[in-house]
Write an enzyme that holds these catalytic residues in place. Structure first.
Site, PDB file in Angstrom:
ATOM      1  N   GLY A 101       0.839  -1.207   0.000  1.00  0.00           N
ATOM      2  CA  GLY A 101       0.000   0.000   0.000  1.00  0.00           C
ATOM      3  C   GLY A 101       0.869   1.249   0.000  1.00  0.00           C
ATOM      4  N   HIS A 512      -9.134   8.599 -39.636  1.00  0.00           N
ATOM      5  CA  HIS A 512      -9.178   9.917 -38.994  1.00  0.00           C
ATOM      6  C   HIS A 512      -7.829  10.294 -38.371  1.00  0.00           C
ATOM      7  CE1 HIS A 512     -13.456  10.193 -39.698  1.00  0.00           C
ATOM      8  NE2 HIS A 512     -13.609   8.975 -39.182  1.00  0.00           N
TER       9      HIS A 512
END
Ligand code: F6R
Length: 616
Positions: A101, A512
């Site tokens: 963590g 595109h």
């Protein structure tokens, strides 16, 4: 991502912990370490690199002890070197901690500790936590390592799965959790314990487990264990569960890599995802985990799916399936973006969270946000008992068994399978799908294991194509409709394990912008599969005209008369479009695997990647 293992009991704790670290290797890591108490002092060994580096400096037989903790680190604060590896100790070498963590306020705590004269030998937030616990212990009148840990944790912000040992109270491990998984395995005679961040580290010794929840502590010793909250309230009873998978599922079973084994398991994992859930004669779907949710499933008006990475790709397929079979509006969100966008939810929404590991921090935080807004959330999860499985209101398990290869394969196809079952179920509930159509879909689903086997038997051809592809630094993946998320997933698989640059996109989007990249050096993998057939063949022409090399994934016989001799084609058995996504991805998994293998990559543990991403 980081792994934690701790053991206390009659066995050689060093051996148990080193074995446990080997089991959690698959989560991804860049350094390892172990701490134990020997001759009344704390011994710490830690090394950057693989577990074999650690084993070159610490051998179980030379270090027989009954209490040990270990860690595999995935660097967040501080580069992966020996001093930043865990375990970390305090300035007196009285305690050792391993921590998963992130301590978000570690800078403030470090400044305060420096002012008090404490020193640091690493760049990590975890060492700050070790020194902080020890500083509180130093100031205590009634010295107690459990209480010192609890008081320190009351002041930290962030997440932790934490184990602490102390040479002053040598026969105990203090464990605590907030936002990072921790599971307690209860071994022989209830006085042997193995605590870990992952069930795979426990199952060698016991199947009996307790899932530690956020803001809980457990203290284990040879005399037993007790639980309390971080607010110091005793937890009198806690349910025990049984690990559902077998030890054999954690072995390679003759395959060179776990990833290959998991690709080849898919005929079986697909069956496991459907077992007992389809009633062919009635054209009905039964999802036991959602049986109490029928009212919500019937009355909701919109679905939002949250997920990350590969699971996000299965969500895109889920969107397509639910929209077409149940005619319900669906939105697919990256869990990390959704969590912080403050998106307004409606009372009539239903959220679906998809996660293989069930521990992904981004997805978990999105779920918490949804629950905060009072909207129901269901989980589609593989790991039984994982945090997401427990925090969602209801759910459906994949039953794919442990997935060890970092690149997700069998979990992905099982996610798509469960989403297909859910789409049929919703279609029936909302009267948008006839039972005849449902029966036809079930019949097609039942063909899948044989069809997948057929694709797998084509592995040598796919391997040859992979060897040609391996020399291209860039690869483009295109698809339309359901082919689009498959293209995205194919590109992700390739970049993850081969480190080649690859991009997936809707085929029509190519013109595109990305079309500027097309030349004779650009291989383009087109996932055709009969989706918007004429349009995709126009896109193929656009690539050919610019000299791009075509690798086509298509249904058997579909490309006849349309392929050029330079094109490469990989055929997959024909199915209905809703089922075909599962078939289309399998050659792409094999292709990525063989490219990476040809390039000599560490396929099961690719660089920088973690299996369960438990930080945001
Ligand atoms: C890619 C992969 C990752 C995960 C992502 C979410 O092969 O495995 O992209 O899909 O980290 O993980 P889960 O599904 O465990 O929430």
């Amino acid at each position: 991502m980081c792994g934690i293992v701790g053991y206390i009991g009659k066995k050689n704790a060093t051996e148990v912990v080193l074995n446990g670290l080997q089991r959690v290797e698959y989560r991804g890591y860049d350094s390892t370490g172990i701490a134990f108490i020997k001759n009344k002092s704390i011994q710490i060994y830690k090394k950057s690199g693989r577990l074999t580096q650690l084993l070159s400096v610490v051998q179980p037989d030379d270090n027989i002890t009954n209490v040990a903790i270990g860690h595999t680190r995935w660097a967040t604060h501080g580069i992966p070197n020996d001093s930043n590896a865990h375990p970390h100790s305090d300035n007196h070498n009285n305690i050792a901690v391993v921590h998963n963590g992130i301590i978000e306020n570690y800078r403030n705590i470090k400044t305060m500790l420096l002012q008090k004269g404490y020193n640091f030998s690493s760049d990590t937030d975890s060492e700050v936590l070790a020194v902080f616990i020890s500083s509180i212990y130093d100031e205590q009148i009634n010295k107690d390592i459990t209480e010192a840990t609890r008081l320190a944790l009351a002041k930290v912000q962030g997440t932790f799965g934490l184990l602490v040992i102390s040479k002053i109270e040598p026969n105990k491990i203090v464990c605590a959790r907030r936002g990072s998984p921790l599971i307690l395995g209860i071994g022989e005679d209830d006085n042997e314990f193995i605590v870990a961040s992952d069930q795979t580290a426990i199952v060698d010794y016991t199947k009996k487990v307790i899932f530690i929840e956020d803001d809980e502590m457990v203290v284990i010793s040879n005399d037993g264990y007790y639980l309390k909250t971080l607010d110091n309230i005793a937890i009198k009873t806690k349910e025990t569960s049984l690990i559902e998978f077998e030890l054999g599922q954690l072995e390679k079973g003759g395959f060179e890599h776990f990833m290959l084994k998991e690709i080849f398991e898919q005929p079986e994992t697909i069956m496991n995802a459907t077992r007992g859930r389809m009633i062919q004669e009635l054209g009905e779907i039964k999802l036991g985990g959602l049986s109490d949710f029928t009212d919500i499933l019937t009355n909701m008006k919109r679905i939002i799916i949250v997920a990350c990475g590969t699971s996000w790709h299965s969500a895109l397929i889920g969107e397509y399936l639910i929209e077409s079979l149940a005619r319900l509006p669906v939105e697919v969100e990256y869990a990390s973006e959704f969590r912080y966008r403050n998106a307004p939810l409606l009372d009539t929404d239903l959220v679906i969270a998809i996660s293989q590991s069930g521990e992904t921090a981004d997805t978990l935080e999105a779920i918490r946000e949804v629950k905060r807004q009072g909207v129901p959330v269901i989980g589609i999860v593989n790991v039984v008992g994982s945090t997401i499985a427990r925090e969602t209101n209801a759910g459906v398990y994949l039953h794919a068994g442990p997935e060890i290869g970092v690149a997700s394969t069998k979990a992905f196809t099982s996610q798509v399978m469960v989403l297909l079952l859910l789409s049929i179920h919703l279609g029936l509930l909302h009267n948008k799908l006839s039972s005849n159509k449902a029966k036809k879909l079930i019949a097609e689903i039942n063909k899948l294991p044989l069809q997948i086997n057929k694709i797998l038997s084509n592995k040598d051809k796919i391997k040859d194509i992979a060897i040609q592809l391996a020399s291209s630094p860039n690869v483009l993946y295109l698809g339309r409709g359901l082919g689009y998320p498959i293209a995205m997933e194919g590109a992700l698989k390739l970049k993850e394990i081969s480190y080649l640059h690859s991009e997936g996109m809707p085929a029509a989007e190519m013109k595109h912008g990305p079309i500027a990249l097309i030349d004779k050096n650009m291989p383009v993998i087109v996932v055709a599969m009969g989706e918007q057939d004429n349009k995709i063949w126009s896109n193929v022409e656009e690539i050919r005209t610019r000299g791009g090399r075509i690798i086509l994934i298509d249904n058997e016989g579909n490309s006849a008369g349309r392929v050029n001799k330079e094109d490469i084609i990989i055929e997959v058995p024909r199915s209905v479009i809703e089922v075909s996504a599962i078939l289309g991805v399998i050659p792409l998994q094999l292709l990525s695997y063989y490219v990476a293998n040809h390039l000599g990559r560490e396929i099961d543990n690719p660089r920088n990647l973690a299996k369960a991403v438990t930080v945001e």
